[in-house]
Design an enzyme around this catalytic site. Structure first.
Site, mmCIF file in Angstrom:
data_model
loop_
_atom_site.group_PDB
_atom_site.id
_atom_site.type_symbol
_atom_site.label_atom_id
_atom_site.label_comp_id
_atom_site.label_asym_id
_atom_site.label_seq_id
_atom_site.Cartn_x
_atom_site.Cartn_y
_atom_site.Cartn_z
ATOM 1 N N THR A 43 44.271 8.989 10.233
ATOM 2 C CA THR A 43 43.768 7.674 9.832
ATOM 3 C C THR A 43 44.847 6.612 9.970
ATOM 4 O O THR A 43 46.028 6.910 10.040
ATOM 5 C CB THR A 43 43.253 7.689 8.376
ATOM 6 O OG1 THR A 43 44.344 7.919 7.487
ATOM 7 C CG2 THR A 43 42.173 8.735 8.174
ATOM 8 N N SER A 66 51.835 10.211 4.838
ATOM 9 C CA SER A 66 50.903 9.723 5.854
ATOM 10 C C SER A 66 49.909 8.722 5.261
ATOM 11 O O SER A 66 49.696 8.652 4.053
ATOM 12 C CB SER A 66 50.136 10.890 6.481
ATOM 13 O OG SER A 66 49.261 11.474 5.539
ATOM 14 N N HIS A 67 49.301 7.962 6.131
ATOM 15 C CA HIS A 67 48.327 6.954 5.732
ATOM 16 C C HIS A 67 47.214 7.566 4.882
ATOM 17 O O HIS A 67 46.871 7.031 3.821
ATOM 18 C CB HIS A 67 47.738 6.267 6.972
ATOM 19 C CG HIS A 67 46.719 5.243 6.641
ATOM 20 N ND1 HIS A 67 45.376 5.541 6.560
ATOM 21 C CD2 HIS A 67 46.849 3.931 6.326
ATOM 22 C CE1 HIS A 67 44.721 4.443 6.228
ATOM 23 N NE2 HIS A 67 45.588 3.452 6.085
ATOM 24 N N ALA A 68 46.653 8.674 5.320
ATOM 25 C CA ALA A 68 45.547 9.306 4.585
ATOM 26 C C ALA A 68 45.957 9.654 3.160
ATOM 27 O O ALA A 68 45.207 9.434 2.208
ATOM 28 C CB ALA A 68 45.060 10.550 5.320
ATOM 29 N N VAL A 71 46.556 6.271 0.942
ATOM 30 C CA VAL A 71 45.308 5.600 0.565
ATOM 31 C C VAL A 71 44.501 6.465 -0.410
ATOM 32 O O VAL A 71 43.950 5.951 -1.381
ATOM 33 C CB VAL A 71 44.481 5.228 1.814
ATOM 34 C CG1 VAL A 71 43.112 4.680 1.427
ATOM 35 C CG2 VAL A 71 45.240 4.219 2.660
#
Length: 110
Positions: A43, A66-68, A71
């Protein structure tokens, strides 16, 4: 197959059970509904609207920073990242359980 346990990186705790929705393009969410588990290759910010209805997130690529993971932690939903080939190994529509603390995804029913 039912009972299969896939492993990845833990990082956004909690557990959630829901219908897997394999989404390969954030512009085409393929019927993602509230309570579904978003299963994606990876993502970036364009995926954020798909996190909101999701009960949990599983991604092929990623780790703690990581982004996932970031968030998911911000939204308070379980996430398991770095699940090798999750988008191919998890059948779209299968019932799965995501354990974000253990870093596991269990296929409950295909």
């Amino acid at each position: 197959a039912s009972g299969t346990v896939l492993k990845g990186a833990a990082g956004s705790g909690g557990t959630a059970t829901g219908r897997a929705r394999v989404v390969l393009d954030p512009g085409d969410p393929e019927g993602l509904e509230p309570g579904d588990v978003l299963v994606a290759p990876q993502t970036d910010p364009s995926w954020v609207p798909l996190f909101v209805p999701a009960a949990a997130v599983v991604v092929n690529v990623g780790a703690m920073g990581s982004h996932a993971m970031i968030v998911s932690r911000e939204l308070g939903i379980p996430c398991v990242a770095g699940v090798y080939d999750a988008t191919r190994r998890i059948p779209n529509g299968a019932t799965i359980e995501v354990d974000g603390a253990a870093g596991t995804v269990t296929i409950l029913e295909v």
